[in-house]
Design a protein around this motif. Sequence first.
Motif, mmCIF file in Angstrom:
data_model
loop_
_atom_site.group_PDB
_atom_site.id
_atom_site.type_symbol
_atom_site.label_atom_id
_atom_site.label_comp_id
_atom_site.label_asym_id
_atom_site.label_seq_id
_atom_site.Cartn_x
_atom_site.Cartn_y
_atom_site.Cartn_z
ATOM 1 N N TRP A 99 3.529 -10.918 3.834
ATOM 2 C CA TRP A 99 3.634 -9.547 4.347
ATOM 3 C C TRP A 99 2.943 -9.386 5.704
ATOM 4 O O TRP A 99 3.333 -8.516 6.494
ATOM 5 C CB TRP A 99 3.177 -8.512 3.329
ATOM 6 N N ASN A 102 5.528 -9.991 8.127
ATOM 7 C CA ASN A 102 6.359 -8.818 8.363
ATOM 8 C C ASN A 102 5.754 -7.886 9.412
ATOM 9 O O ASN A 102 6.476 -7.201 10.139
ATOM 10 C CB ASN A 102 6.569 -8.045 7.053
ATOM 11 N N CYS A 136 10.058 -0.488 7.342
ATOM 12 C CA CYS A 136 9.391 -1.142 6.210
ATOM 13 C C CYS A 136 9.810 -0.503 4.888
ATOM 14 O O CYS A 136 10.189 -1.202 3.941
ATOM 15 C CB CYS A 136 7.874 -1.065 6.398
ATOM 16 N N TRP A 303 13.705 -9.792 8.277
ATOM 17 C CA TRP A 303 12.773 -8.862 7.638
ATOM 18 C C TRP A 303 13.272 -8.461 6.259
ATOM 19 O O TRP A 303 12.488 -8.309 5.322
ATOM 20 C CB TRP A 303 12.595 -7.645 8.535
ATOM 21 N N THR A 307 11.137 -9.210 2.969
ATOM 22 C CA THR A 307 10.640 -8.101 2.155
ATOM 23 C C THR A 307 10.597 -8.509 0.692
ATOM 24 O O THR A 307 9.692 -8.128 -0.067
ATOM 25 C CB THR A 307 11.532 -6.854 2.332
ATOM 26 N N ALA A 344 4.353 -2.656 0.297
ATOM 27 C CA ALA A 344 4.782 -1.710 1.334
ATOM 28 C C ALA A 344 3.632 -0.788 1.756
ATOM 29 O O ALA A 344 3.480 -0.488 2.949
ATOM 30 C CB ALA A 344 5.961 -0.885 0.832
ATOM 31 N N GLN A 347 1.313 -2.797 3.969
ATOM 32 C CA GLN A 347 1.911 -2.989 5.289
ATOM 33 C C GLN A 347 1.796 -1.710 6.127
ATOM 34 O O GLN A 347 1.523 -1.775 7.327
ATOM 35 C CB GLN A 347 3.380 -3.403 5.150
#
Length: 473
Positions: A99, A102, A136, A303, A307, A344, A347
């Motif tokens: 992550w 990301n 995201c 991405w 994810t 998430a 992030q």
Amino acid sequence: MENEKKGIGKGELIALIVSSCIGTGIFGITSDVSAAAAPGPALLAWVFVGIGFLMLVLSLNNLSEKRPDLTAGIFSYAGAGFGPMGEFISGWSYWLSAWLGNIAFATMLMSSIGTFFPTFKGGQNLPSIIVAIIFCWLLTILVNNGVESASFVNMIGTICKVLPLIIFIVIMIVCFKAGMFTADFWGRVANNASKGTTTGSVWSQMQGTLMTLIWVFIGVEGASVMAHRAKSRSAAQEASILAFVILVVIYVLISILPYGTLDRAQLASMGQPAIGHVLKATVGTWGSVLINVGLIISTIVSWLSWTMLPAETTMLVAEDKAMPEIWGRVNAKNAPTASLMITAVLQTIFLFSLLFTEKAYEFAYSLCSAAILFSYLFVGLYQMKYSSENKEWGQFTIGLLSAAFMFACMFLAGWQEVLLVSISFIPGFIIYYLACRENNHKMTTAEKCVMVLILVLSIVAIWLVANGTITIS
């Protein structure tokens, strides 16, 4: 004679491996390498890193052949060799790396969009971060609803990232000037042409490139996973090595050829994506547009795939009972909802922190590279353990070299990042403790000692950040 089965041929497997490894890192590598090293030290750094990752690929090939029963990702090797704690450390580090990667995707994507919409220039102002957070969560919701990257979407992403790279290499070869390339080959001369770059010893310059070079190799472990789809074991092993060689050639050409078109100070001062800026300075605006359009499309496709990767990691570790069951629980669409949502949220928080970071992209990929070194280290260590138990001393040497390379990168180039990564184990060990309670696993003395050691390192890291020794920039 080895029986062939239906599956992916060697050529197709090579293409899959190369495609899975080439990400956003290659689009930004030019400025980061040139800032740290002149052409000579940069080439030596590629030799060092190339040999180290070749040992990792050979270890993965050997272990996937000898232990086909270990299917829970590369962290299953840590579990087989060093128990639940080993698997947790490897899996947690891999999840963290995924992550954080990301975050690097987000900053590179917004930098590329900033080429067309100045509001997002640089990729780390408030508008950029807000749009990145929206991306995201949209991708998280898509994956949570069972939407994964289909083969045709991957094909589009592959074309969009490979074609601009080929054009870039051709232009760099045409514009290459040998005199400019050799002018300060070892980076010992400090003048206007080296402003903003490292000069001095060859080793210090090599050392400065290591985390950047590690970043572009993240994903190479996917070769061992894809190998199971091959028509034959020998084809899979040959494909893994050939794909690795192709990747090294592409990476070296893209990072080294620009030294013969622009001076180091120009290359080092390029924004992200660096190769877009290099083409703009070399052939005009159309070069930058070409690179940025390709990068935007390929980043979004990558991405989407990445994810799912962090969630898949925790799901597999939870199935092996090294994390609480909730991290592996899936919904009706077979997606691990809790893991996706937790990732998430983290992030989102980390993206806001980039407002206070001078070089967001470099900071994100450096932490990503440091985190995955733990997972790669366990591969080498298990290769050593398994080979010594079976008296395969050639394979033992390969594992030794792989593990030694990972240790060297941790201590020589990424010690600050490794210490920062250790802070993540403060909440991590709470999660591991909950998993032990849930699965009635009594922690051993060795596990407790490892926890204490890593927690001491995390306290040291917090202290060094507080007194300014480690700067978050």
